[in-house]
Enzyme design. Sequence first.
Site, short mmCIF file in Angstrom:
data_model
loop_
_atom_site.label_atom_id
_atom_site.label_comp_id
_atom_site.label_asym_id
_atom_site.label_seq_id
_atom_site.Cartn_x
_atom_site.Cartn_y
_atom_site.Cartn_z
N GLU A 144 -7.37 -13.02 15.68
CA GLU A 144 -7.24 -12.09 14.56
C GLU A 144 -8.61 -11.73 14.00
O GLU A 144 -9.56 -12.50 14.10
CB GLU A 144 -6.34 -12.68 13.46
N ARG B 220 0.82 -1.22 0.00
CA ARG B 220 0.00 0.00 0.00
C ARG B 220 0.85 1.27 0.00
O ARG B 220 0.33 2.36 -0.21
CB ARG B 220 -0.94 -0.02 1.21
N GLY C 119 9.32 -3.12 12.71
CA GLY C 119 10.04 -2.07 12.01
C GLY C 119 9.18 -0.98 11.44
O GLY C 119 9.69 0.08 11.04
#
Length: 462
Positions: free
Chosen positions: A159, A13, A109
Amino acid sequence: MNVVILAAGMGKRMQSALPKVLHPLAGKPLLQHVIDTARRLSPSKLCVIYGHGGAAVPEMVGKLALDGAAGTNTAIDTALQQPQLGTGHAVMQAVPQLDEDAPTLVLYGDVPLTTEQSLRSLVEAAGNDKLGILTVEQANPFGLGRIVRENGRIVRIVEEKDASDLERAIREINSGIMCIPTRHLKRWLAALSNNNAQGEYYLTDIVAQAVSEGVEVVSASPMAEWEVAGVNSKVQLAELERRHQLNIATALLEKGVTLMDPARIDVRGELICGRDVVIDVGCVFEGRVELADGVTVGPHCVLVNAKVAAGANIKPFCHIEDALVGPKSQIGPYARLRPGTELGEDVHVGNFVEIKNSQVAAHSKANHLAYVGDATVGSRVNIGAGTITCNYDGANKFRTVIEDDAFIGSDSQLVAPVTVGKGATLGAGTTLTKDAPAGKLTISRPKQMTLDGWTRPVKVKK
């Protein structure tokens, strides 16, 4: 403690060839923010898991290791995740490098703003024998893993795609950041299954394993929701950039700095300010910038690795890079100080003046439209409008010396190497190719003539 940073994702994205974790926030890659915070925790092992982006991520990590990021000497290891089969699979790649006698902290990260304080709270809560999860409540937790509790105790993480309607109504979410007993982690990772909607090995599945084995699962919460916000698009990156800049602005205000508009400042490095510093709108600070007591920075200035001494006034639209500005100096508007510039006390550098690799001593002035390059300028020197030092012959650079109390007339060219003696004066329009003696007037210009009978050309009609 071990620290594992997951940085293998592609970031589709982001719509960019640059790996997601290398996109800059406040002037440095997202991943570097995470590494810098991790190193402040003084881990015994630090491992970055990379995947997409080829050698770009380990190259950046290698540079950080050489630079000693955050002032520590913690080594940084890397491990390749190929293919990418989920967060659990990513942590598996670090297992051979982990110290089994220390807990393992898992970071991401693309989550750059988690504070050292919040991570220390999580590590303290987990200790050496508990599974700790950094959780936060969100008004709109769509797409995120939910924390499922029974009688107040965490029993599992589900999830979004695998959650029931009741579980989707839970507002407490998993940030993904965990502190895990390493001796258990290795066993739990080996038992993971990818029997889920994504066909991936979820790190979150270790929570259910911990519960089944009677290992206590605890949580800690960050001070603010933005600490666990990740970057998956340029929109989110821009949002975190503004959040981070507002945090910096708030810290500056709390230290007594006057910001004319806290929403219009960009600090892309380290900004150190003394007392009674005033910064107007639209200013950008890169690298390490030091502003001493009483410094004023006007609108839309860019300062890069610069030091500005007490009482100096930087007027609007100036660009200062790798330069030192002396106390009580006046710079700009529209001035440019390039690398190697060192200005003494009460130096005036006016509009459209450029100075490069030069030293200018106290009380000297270049107020308009001048270029001073590779020069040593003494005290109380006046450099007239349109003056330039001709320091480059197309192959080599040469130095100009202008001694104390010299006066350089407008539109002069000083062809280096050349020296203007103490107290010397150059007449306007002088092209100086030889040294100008101290205390004397030096002029280099053709004799003025008037031509009788001359007529101005007229345009020929077609």
